[in-house]
Design an enzyme around this catalytic site. Structure first.
Site, short mmCIF file in Angstrom:
data_model
loop_
_atom_site.label_atom_id
_atom_site.label_comp_id
_atom_site.label_asym_id
_atom_site.label_seq_id
_atom_site.Cartn_x
_atom_site.Cartn_y
_atom_site.Cartn_z
N HIS A 1 0.82 -1.21 0.00
CA HIS A 1 0.00 0.00 0.00
C HIS A 1 0.87 1.27 0.00
O HIS A 1 0.74 2.13 -0.87
CB HIS A 1 -0.92 -0.02 1.23
CG HIS A 1 -1.82 1.17 1.36
ND1 HIS A 1 -3.16 1.12 1.08
CD2 HIS A 1 -1.57 2.44 1.74
CE1 HIS A 1 -3.70 2.30 1.28
NE2 HIS A 1 -2.75 3.14 1.68
N GLU A 2 1.78 1.35 0.97
CA GLU A 2 2.59 2.57 1.10
C GLU A 2 3.54 2.75 -0.09
O GLU A 2 3.79 3.87 -0.52
CB GLU A 2 3.37 2.57 2.42
CG GLU A 2 2.49 2.53 3.68
CD GLU A 2 1.43 3.62 3.74
OE1 GLU A 2 1.61 4.68 3.11
OE2 GLU A 2 0.39 3.39 4.39
N HIS B 1 3.66 6.55 -6.82
CA HIS B 1 2.83 7.61 -7.40
C HIS B 1 3.56 8.96 -7.26
O HIS B 1 3.64 9.75 -8.21
CB HIS B 1 1.48 7.63 -6.68
CG HIS B 1 0.44 8.48 -7.35
ND1 HIS B 1 -0.79 8.72 -6.75
CD2 HIS B 1 0.42 9.16 -8.51
CE1 HIS B 1 -1.51 9.49 -7.56
NE2 HIS B 1 -0.80 9.78 -8.62
N HIS C 1 1.77 4.51 -2.84
CA HIS C 1 1.81 5.98 -2.68
C HIS C 1 3.16 6.52 -3.13
O HIS C 1 3.24 7.52 -3.85
CB HIS C 1 1.63 6.36 -1.21
CG HIS C 1 0.22 6.22 -0.71
ND1 HIS C 1 -0.85 6.79 -1.35
CD2 HIS C 1 -0.29 5.61 0.39
CE1 HIS C 1 -1.96 6.52 -0.67
NE2 HIS C 1 -1.65 5.80 0.39
ZN LIG Z 1 -3.03 5.22 1.87
#
Ligand SMILES: [Zn+2]
Length: 338
Positions: A131-132, A138, A135
């Protein structure tokens, strides 16, 4: 919604599409009731795990390997850039004295996109890593924009992280060693859709109805607000869920309602993410390229335009339906498994 230039039609489209697919949620409620062997299913029963034992003792290096295998569908370029997170030491991995709990990704235009983790060898911490890193990648790619446009808005922020989670979940489902483990991953996916797509849309509808009453001059008494909430809860979970009277007060403990028209972004975000992920997993032509284009876009245009030019049109039913279709496919798989 003005600051993000989001058309109100996007909001209504979300609610309408979820309404048309409530049967899938009712189906899940029915399944849980049968699986748990209960005569009555209450709201608190939807949080019970469906597996006996969660996989544990996954050292960081092994967790990293799993994440890389799971993200393979994103292509070689993504994976070799992702390797930098490890070779350039972006990640603070383990819990430590005085260290903040939880996890997040953070960086500036001039720094690498750092990641804070509290990795503890559980399967959940592998998922948090995916998940991290979503980010951070991105942020990393968005720096191909000028300084002014490198920072992406909240409306887009959870998409890249969720795409990684969905790819990881799909990989884990396909490579589960036991039926029990597979049950865990399938249910995790269903739970995520329940909590992020169905429930946040219910919250969004609640806000819309309450604001609408206010505009019409209907006094917003506690009774008025609680009844609105109670009726929505019944609608979203169906007749097989026992709606205890206390659930009518749940709205009081949702802090997001103090930031009006925020929660719908969770529901649109996960829909866009699943739309990207399912196209990538199905090898749709150009799917990977469109997704990478999205990751490079930062805030170079309004969020809806960025998504539309990467193939996800949030004014249409399609992305939400893709997410809900994946929900019913995985539910079917889970039913067959048990
Ligand atoms: Zn998040």
């Amino acid at each position: 919604m003005y600051s993000d230039n989001i058309d109100v039609a996007v909001y209504h489209n979300l609610i309408d599409t979820v309404h048309k697919n409530l049967d899938k949620m009712y189906d899940y409620v029915h399944f849980r009731k049968e699986f748990l062997g209960l005569d009555e299913l209450h709201m608190y029963d939807v949080y019970v795990d469906l597996c006996e034992e969660k996989p544990k003792d996954i050292p960081f290096e092994e967790g990293k390997k799993i994440v890389f295998e799971a993200l393979k569908p994103l292509g070689d370029e993504y994976l070799s850039d992702l390797e930098k997170a490890f070779s350039e030491h972006w990640i603070d991995i383990y819990p430590n004295d005085g260290k903040k709990s939880g996890a997040y990704s953070w960086g500036t235009y001039d720094s690498v996109p750092y990641v804070l983790l509290n990795y503890n060898n559980t399967i959940d911490s592998v998922s948090t890593m995916a998940h991290e890193l979503g980010h951070s990648m991105h942020s990393y790619y968005s720096k191909s924009q000028d300084y002014l446009y490198h920072n992406y808005p909240i409306f887009l922020a959870e998409i890249a992280s969720t795409v990684n989670e969905i790819l990881l979940n799909d990989y884990l489902c396909k490579h589960a060693k036991t039926k029990d483990e597979k049950r865990l991953y399938l249910n995790e996916f269903l739970d995520k859709i329940k909590g992020t797509l169905y429930r946040q849309t219910m919250f969004a509808e609640f806000e819309m109805l309450i604001h609408d009453k206010y505009e019409k001059g209907i006094p917003l008494t506690e009774e008025e607000i609680s009844s609105t909430y109670y009726n929505l809860n019944k609608l979203y979970f169906g007749d097989e869920m026992v709606s205890d009277d206390l659930i009518r007060f749940e709205w009081m403990r949702i802090p997001h309602f103090y930031t009006p028209f925020y929660v719908y972004k969770y529901a649109t975000g996960i829909s866009a993410a699943i739309s990207f992920a399912s196209d990538i997993l199905n090898n749709s032509p150009g799917a990977k390229e469109k997704y990478l284009k999205f990751l490079h876009s930062g805030s170079s245009d309004y969020p809806l335009n960025i998504l539309a030019s990467s193939g996800v049109d949030m004014t249409k039913r399609e992305p939400i339906e893709k997410a809900l279709d994946m929900f019913s496919t995985k539910l079917k798989e889970l039913k067959e498994l048990v």
